[in-house]
Design an enzyme around this catalytic site. Structure first.
Site, mmCIF file in Angstrom:
data_model
loop_
_atom_site.group_PDB
_atom_site.id
_atom_site.type_symbol
_atom_site.label_atom_id
_atom_site.label_comp_id
_atom_site.label_asym_id
_atom_site.label_seq_id
_atom_site.Cartn_x
_atom_site.Cartn_y
_atom_site.Cartn_z
ATOM 1 N N ASP A 149 3.370 -6.124 3.311
ATOM 2 C CA ASP A 149 3.081 -4.962 4.147
ATOM 3 C C ASP A 149 3.980 -5.005 5.386
ATOM 4 O OD1 ASP A 149 1.940 -2.855 5.502
ATOM 5 O OD2 ASP A 149 -0.096 -3.629 5.465
ATOM 6 N N ASP A 162 5.810 1.356 7.346
ATOM 7 C CA ASP A 162 4.410 0.999 7.074
ATOM 8 C C ASP A 162 3.779 1.983 6.097
ATOM 9 O OD1 ASP A 162 1.856 -0.047 7.177
ATOM 10 O OD2 ASP A 162 1.393 0.825 9.127
ATOM 11 N N HIS A 208 0.826 -1.208 0.000
ATOM 12 C CA HIS A 208 0.000 0.000 0.000
ATOM 13 C C HIS A 208 0.859 1.257 0.000
ATOM 14 C CE1 HIS A 208 0.156 1.014 4.401
ATOM 15 N NE2 HIS A 208 0.156 -0.286 4.579
ATOM 16 N N HIS A 216 2.488 3.453 13.294
ATOM 17 C CA HIS A 216 1.457 4.491 13.177
ATOM 18 C C HIS A 216 1.810 5.748 13.987
ATOM 19 C CE1 HIS A 216 -2.108 1.857 11.570
ATOM 20 N NE2 HIS A 216 -1.050 1.871 10.772
ATOM 21 N N GLU A 264 -5.273 1.996 2.158
ATOM 22 C CA GLU A 264 -5.214 0.814 3.028
ATOM 23 C C GLU A 264 -5.447 1.199 4.482
ATOM 24 O OE1 GLU A 264 -3.297 -2.272 5.638
ATOM 25 O OE2 GLU A 264 -2.951 -0.111 5.509
ATOM 26 N N GLU A 265 -4.831 2.312 4.877
ATOM 27 C CA GLU A 265 -4.927 2.728 6.277
ATOM 28 C C GLU A 265 -6.333 3.194 6.653
ATOM 29 O OE1 GLU A 265 -2.770 1.967 8.233
ATOM 30 O OE2 GLU A 265 -0.764 2.126 7.407
#
Length: 510
Positions: free
Chosen positions: A356, A295, A283, A450, A327-328
């Protein structure tokens, strides 16, 4: 190739009129060139050992530096680097991917699939229950704000059953805060029912000790500001409410949920059997909180690098690379892609491989535990390919649940065999895994998952090189031949998988 530019397609996404991909002048390195090698027509059939030998940590790191500079384009709007969908940083990422593939000449056909996406951002939140500020309180993904983006007050009202039916909500919920048990239906359904009943906010508490990091999913005009809460912190409140005691609350969320246009990028080899497609994806977006270099900058870059090195070889079966947007926000891009596939095109995809987070600092070599018993036939054979490779390299590995947390989800739900590898997110490394992989037991696999610190210092180069070589091996294996790999069946659904999945992307949805 007659394809409109990414920036043209994203004109409504990024406010900048033009975005230039940053060049790393500081270390006197020129942009990475394609280096396509063999003259056209004289290339050998792809060989796993040979393509693995072309993987370079230096090239991966150079691409990471470029991606971090691109993430800085998001600073004007977010005050820090980010590549979240709708940002200039993500538009720059799309442009970088597109231009990188374009440099590879006629080896690939490249296409852009634009689609409407939902973007959510929580700027500030606070929940007070009685006299306490719960530590586990977390706003749901895609939650709307509280009314006028101001604090709302009310009594907590315990909802019957699990809030999956409108009849579960008593009349006293109106003007108050619905207190709802997590259960068998999506969080979005619970929030929508709370809104229909007139609640000013909702709190979904867990039936387990842990907190709830969830998402409301597809927005509804009836959704109300919604928090998740751990079972541990909910338990004393439930006991008070069940005894008829009053517990008041204050809820505050400043958030936005908006519709934007974003883009999937898909590149397929011009050679190779188009009726037997080897497909893989990563992604292209990060979360709003940071630049997302691990990520999933790591997966994005691994695919770009393997796609570049693949141009030095011929293939028997077509290879299709995809970079998904959104994606997130809940696997939006991959879900959209699979939903748009006619059944005939669905059947041409022999398998989908998801890559991923390839470089987590406190990594473990993780394989999705996809079996043919619960997933489309062929998923287990892919899983075994990863096992065999790690064992051949003398490397340890571990299995992780195939639970809907990444972009394989839509493929599996639609009958396409799938699987993948990862190196870990917010999960805790065990003592056994410390013995297997090094690192530190008791810490997350990625302590910057994140977060703003998911930057250039947040990748483990050893793990990244190893897994990029494994990606190259997976492509080389199936691009040469599908001998021994199960044929696609006519079924395009996977009920066994769907019944056991509670994630849709990184967040729980049920």
């Amino acid at each position: 190739m007659g394809v409109p530019s990414i920036l043209a397609l994203c004109a409504t996404v990024a406010s900048a009129t033009a975005i230039q991909i940053p060049i790393l002048a500081s270390d006197n390195q020129a942009p990475i060139q394609a280096e396509t090698g063999h003259p056209h027509g004289s290339k050998p059939l792809v060989n796993s050992t040979e393509i693995q030998d072309l993987i370079s940590g230096d090239r991966l790191q150079r691409r990471a530096k470029q991606l971090f500079e691109i993430a800085k384009l998001g600073e004007a709007e977010y005050n820090h680097p980010t590549r979240v969908i709708g940002s200039a940083g993500h538009a720059g990422t799309l442009d970088y991917i597109y231009e990188t593939i374009l440099q590879l000449g006629d080896y690939y056909d490249i296409s852009n699939q634009s689609f409407p996406a939902v973007s959510g951002n929580v700027f500030e939140s606070r929940l007070v229950l009685g006299q306490d500020v719960p530590k586990s309180a977390a706003p749901m993904g895609l939650t709307p704000p509280t009314k006028d983006k101001q604090p709302v007050h009310g009594d907590l009202v315990l909802v019957k059953n699990e809030g999956c039916q409108t009849t579960d909500f008593p009349e006293t919920v109106a003007g108050n805060i619905a207190f709802i048990k997590r259960g068998v239906c999506p969080f979005g359904t619970k929030s929508e029912n709370a809104g229909r009943a007139g609640a000013v906010a909702a709190v979904v508490y867990n039936y387990e000790k842990d907190g709830v990091q969830g998402t409301l999913g597809t927005p509804s005009s009836f959704h109300v500001a919604t928090f998740g809460l751990s079972g541990e912190e909910a338990d004393p409140i439930i006991k008070k409410l069940e005894k008829g005691k009053s517990v008041d609350g204050i809820a505050y969320i400043d958030a936005e949920v908006k519709q934007i246009l974003t883009v999937n990028i898909v590149a397929q080899t011009t050679e190779g059997d188009p009726n037997n497609v080897v497909m893989l994806g990563a992604h292209s977006d990060s979360v709003a909180e940071g630049p997302g270099i691990n990520d999933d900058g790591s997966g994005t870059i691994s695919l770009l690098e393997v796609a570049t090195q693949l141009t030095k070889f011929n293939v028997s079966n077509a290879v299709r690379f995809a970079w998904w947007a959104g994606e997130e926000e809940g696997l939006l891009g991959s879900d959209y892609y699979v939903a748009q596939l006619p059944e005939e095109e669905n059947q041409k995809i022999r398998l989908f491989m998801d890559y991923d987070m390839m470089a987590s600092p406190n990594f473990a070599y993780q394989i999705y535990n996809a079996t043919n018993a619960a997933n489309p036939n062929g998923s287990e054979e892919l899983r075994d390919l990863y096992i065999d490779w790690y064992e051949e390299q003398g490397l340890n590995y571990t299995f992780i649940p195939f639970d809907g947390r990444s972009d394989y989800d839509g493929f599996i739900r639609n009958g396409i065999p799938g699987g993948g590898i990862a190196t870990g997110a917010e999960g805790i490394k065990t003592k056994k895994e410390q013995e297997q992989f090094g690192g530190k037991a008791g810490d997350w696999y990625d302590n910057c998952y994140h977060q703003l610190c998911d930057d250039l210092g947040n990748v483990n180069e050893t793990a990244w090189i190893v897994n990029t070589k494994l990606i190259a091996h997976s492509i080389a294996t199936y691009a040469r031949s599908f001998k021994g790999f199960p044929e696609r069946t006519l079924s395009v659904s996977s009920n066994a998988y769907s019944e056991n999945v509670k994630y849709h992307g990184s967040r729980l949805f049920i």
